[in-house]
Design a protein around this motif. Structure first.
Motif, PDB file in Angstrom:
ATOM      1  N   LEU A 137       0.828  -1.209   0.000  1.00 49.84           N
ATOM      2  CA  LEU A 137       0.000   0.000   0.000  1.00 49.84           C
ATOM      3  C   LEU A 137       0.856   1.249   0.000  1.00 49.84           C
ATOM      4  CD1 LEU A 137      -2.785  -0.816   2.591  1.00 49.84           C
ATOM      5  CD2 LEU A 137      -3.062  -0.473   0.155  1.00 49.84           C
ATOM      6  N   PRO A 138       0.335   2.385  -0.396  1.00 41.89           N
ATOM      7  CA  PRO A 138      -0.817   2.513  -1.290  1.00 41.89           C
ATOM      8  C   PRO A 138      -0.367   2.398  -2.740  1.00 41.89           C
ATOM      9  CG  PRO A 138      -0.052   4.666  -0.643  1.00 41.89           C
ATOM     10  CD  PRO A 138       0.848   3.686   0.055  1.00 41.89           C
ATOM     11  N   TRP A 139      -1.293   2.241  -3.662  1.00 44.50           N
ATOM     12  CA  TRP A 139      -0.954   2.111  -5.079  1.00 44.50           C
ATOM     13  C   TRP A 139      -0.960   3.496  -5.719  1.00 44.50           C
ATOM     14  CZ3 TRP A 139       0.573  -2.263  -7.730  1.00 44.50           C
ATOM     15  CH2 TRP A 139       0.669  -3.414  -6.940  1.00 44.50           C
ATOM     16  N   THR A 140       0.023   4.294  -5.325  1.00 45.62           N
ATOM     17  CA  THR A 140       0.151   5.654  -5.815  1.00 45.62           C
ATOM     18  C   THR A 140       1.513   5.823  -6.476  1.00 45.62           C
ATOM     19  OG1 THR A 140       1.131   6.411  -3.740  1.00 45.62           O
ATOM     20  CG2 THR A 140      -1.277   6.517  -3.929  1.00 45.62           C
ATOM     21  N   THR A 141       1.650   6.927  -7.219  1.00 47.34           N
ATOM     22  CA  THR A 141       2.929   7.214  -7.871  1.00 47.34           C
ATOM     23  C   THR A 141       4.033   7.386  -6.836  1.00 47.34           C
ATOM     24  OG1 THR A 141       1.741   8.323  -9.663  1.00 47.34           O
ATOM     25  CG2 THR A 141       4.100   8.759  -9.469  1.00 47.34           C
ATOM     26  N   ALA A 142       3.744   8.084  -5.743  1.00 52.70           N
ATOM     27  CA  ALA A 142       4.753   8.319  -4.718  1.00 52.70           C
ATOM     28  C   ALA A 142       5.258   7.014  -4.115  1.00 52.70           C
ATOM     29  CB  ALA A 142       4.181   9.216  -3.624  1.00 52.70           C
ATOM     30  N   ARG A 143       4.327   6.084  -3.838  1.00 54.15           N
ATOM     31  CA  ARG A 143       4.728   4.802  -3.255  1.00 54.15           C
ATOM     32  C   ARG A 143       5.518   3.978  -4.268  1.00 54.15           C
ATOM     33  NH1 ARG A 143       7.004   2.719   0.794  1.00 54.15           N
ATOM     34  NH2 ARG A 143       7.167   0.496   0.406  1.00 54.15           N
ATOM     35  N   MET A 144       5.141   4.059  -5.541  1.00 50.21           N
ATOM     36  CA  MET A 144       5.878   3.358  -6.590  1.00 50.21           C
ATOM     37  C   MET A 144       7.322   3.837  -6.627  1.00 50.21           C
ATOM     38  SD  MET A 144       6.978   4.187 -10.010  1.00 50.21           S
ATOM     39  CE  MET A 144       5.710   5.125 -10.871  1.00 50.21           C
ATOM     40  N   VAL A 145       7.518   5.157  -6.594  1.00 47.19           N
ATOM     41  CA  VAL A 145       8.869   5.719  -6.627  1.00 47.19           C
ATOM     42  C   VAL A 145       9.656   5.281  -5.399  1.00 47.19           C
ATOM     43  CG1 VAL A 145      10.199   7.854  -6.538  1.00 47.19           C
ATOM     44  CG2 VAL A 145       8.226   7.683  -8.062  1.00 47.19           C
ATOM     45  N   THR A 146       9.034   5.352  -4.219  1.00 50.25           N
ATOM     46  CA  THR A 146       9.718   4.959  -2.988  1.00 50.25           C
ATOM     47  C   THR A 146      10.148   3.499  -3.038  1.00 50.25           C
ATOM     48  OG1 THR A 146       8.466   6.565  -1.704  1.00 50.25           O
ATOM     49  CG2 THR A 146       9.483   4.767  -0.483  1.00 50.25           C
TER      50      THR A 146
END
Length: 496
Positions: A137-146
């Motif tokens: 979680l979460p499935w957001t751009t920020a989490r993808m980058v992290t």
């Protein structure tokens, strides 16, 4: 006086003159079909059970609040009454993504409650390791980058969590990739680089060039270069300026690059780090909106599953990927995913399922090119599928059939894909020796050692070790020659 003609208010068919109702008999039965009322889902305990993935408890609570019988649930879900009873009493679980989705769709889970399934799947031990958000979680751009920054940076802060990601945890991760809403990708950074279409094309070309090197020379020397390339892409995602369409394309190149970086890392023997990259790639593919890239990320998670993890995860990942591309005209992608599924079945000794998946893969390949076949899947051909068939036969302890499949694959493989040829031929040599044909196996082994020179691949090293181990069974001149040359070759490879 003649009765006026009347039609069904739902389907439009003529109503009988003896039917005073506005619906025909068929539509009346459909309208009266049992369903779970919306109010039954709104209970706090039901929503808490959904969040915890306690589906037996969800069923028990919803059924009680809706006032429906187990027979009604059977008609809605297709599950047997005994299974429903066992599920409610905790004696059975829904063990796959498909089973969970079919179950919830059958019960009519309201769409606005689906985000409850995205609650972190965390144990107390995992919570104690880190206070950062769960990797699912979460499935957001920020989490993808992290997620990808952690992997590309080489610092595995959550290695112990990722190493344990499998079974129900991985199933939940895969399910979330299918149901989580996609976030907008447009971004504006006043001092950032403006991301243009030519720049994205150039970045994709670099990823493609690395892929071609891997096919000939192996992945062992590419992981560092690919990580550096991935970091460039992540900086652009994080600090660049781009519109929505350009952002989706940028996410797509990032996903493709992360997949390849994960593969190079896996081929160098760093399996846990590779899984982290594959999971991050799945996030980037989700952000791109390209179901084919999501299928690609899942296909590499499948390789991880049948090679060093749980083969059941390989089957789940491959099946999920195929469902996601059901609207795509991509025979090559379907064929590739079916070979991944077959390998999982073979590791579990599920022979009938493995061979059925391989047969279906060949049927898809024979359809020829599809409109939506991705450019990065150029390597799927008859030789690849025959080679995978040979690998499955080897897992199923049928070495004679394996040797025959590998022999058929030899003539159909691309001669320029040296690494692939070396891997399949090393397994062919192993199959020949297990089938009792020592001379043929040793001759193939000599050929493999020549091909392997200059190829950097931990996976190939594993195949070479297995091949040489088989040669120890024979006390013949060809076997002694192969073993002597093999010992020298493996020392040289270990010194690199």
């Amino acid at each position: 006086m003649k009765t006026p003609k009347r039609n069904c208010a739902q389907c439009g068919n003529a109503l009988s003159q003896y039917n005073p109702e506005p619906l025909c008999a068929s539509c009346s039965r459909t309208a009266a079909a049992p369903r779970i009322p919306d109010r039954a889902w709104r209970d706090e305990h039901v929503m808490r059970a959904l969040s915890a993935w306690e589906f037996g408890e969800v069923l028990r609570l919803v059924r009680r609040r809706a006032g429906v019988s187990q027979m009604t649930v059977r008609s809605l879900t297709g599950l047997t009454q005994s299974y429903i009873s066992d599920l409610e009493n905790g004696r059975k679980q829904l063990g796959s993504r498909d089973a969970i989705i079919d179950f919830l769709n059958g019960l009519g889970l309201p769409a606005d409650l689906r985000p409850l399934l995205l609650t972190p799947f965390r144990t107390p031990e995992q919570a104690a390791i880190s206070t950062t958000p769960d990797p699912a979680l979460p499935w957001t751009t920020a989490r993808m980058v992290t997620s990808l920054e952690e992997a590309a940076g080489g610092v595995m802060k959550r290695r112990s969590v990722l190493a344990a990601l499998g079974g129900a945890g991985l199933t939940q991760y895969v399910l979330q990739s299918a149901i989580a809403p996609a976030e907008a990708m447009a971004a504006f950074a006043p001092d950032g680089t403006r991301v243009t279409a030519p720049l994205i094309t150039s970045l994709q070309a670099t990823t493609d060039a690395l892929r071609q090197v891997d096919a000939t020379s192996g992945s062992g020397t590419l992981a560092g270069t690919a990580r550096a390339h991935l970091k460039v892409l992540l900086r652009l995602v994080k600090h660049g300026t781009y519109d929505e369409d350009t952002g989706r394309r940028l996410a797509a190149v990032t996903a493709d690059t992360a997949i390849q970086t994960g593969w190079y890392t896996f081929d160098s023997g760093a399996h846990t780090a590779a899984q982290h990259l594959f999971l991050g790639a799945l996030r980037a593919a989700h952000a791109s909106g390209d179901s084919r890239l999501k299928a690609a990320a899942l296909s590499f998670l499948a390789i991880h599953g049948y090679s060093v993890g749980d083969p059941r995860n390989a089957i789940t990942a491959a099946r999920t990927a195929r469902k996601g591309i059901s609207d795509q005209d991509s025979p090559a992608l379907h064929a590739m995913l079916l070979t991944r599924q077959a390998r999982g079945h073979a590791r579990l000794r599920e022979e009938r399922h493995a061979l059925a998946a391989l047969d279906e893969a060949e049927q898809w390949r024979m359809r020829g090119p599809g409109e939506h076949d991705p450019h990065w899947l150029y390597w799927i051909n008859q030789g690849e599928i025959l080679g995978q068939r040979g690998s499955c036969y080897l897992e199923l302890a049928r070495p004679a059939e394996a040797a025959e499949a590998f022999a058929d694959a030899r003539g159909a493989l691309n001669p320029e894909d040296t690494r692939t040829r070396a891997q399949f031929l090393s397994r062919a040599a192993t199959a020949q020796m297990r089938a009792g044909d020592a001379d043929a196996g040793c001759a193939t082994g000599e050929e493999v050692l020549t091909l392997a020179n200059g190829i950097h691949s931990a996976r190939l090293d594993e195949h070479l070790h297995s091949m040489l181990h088989e040669a120890h069974r024979f006390h013949t001149a060809p076997a002694h020659s192969l073993l002597e040359r093999g010992r020298t070759a493996m020392k040289e490879r270990a010194a690199r």
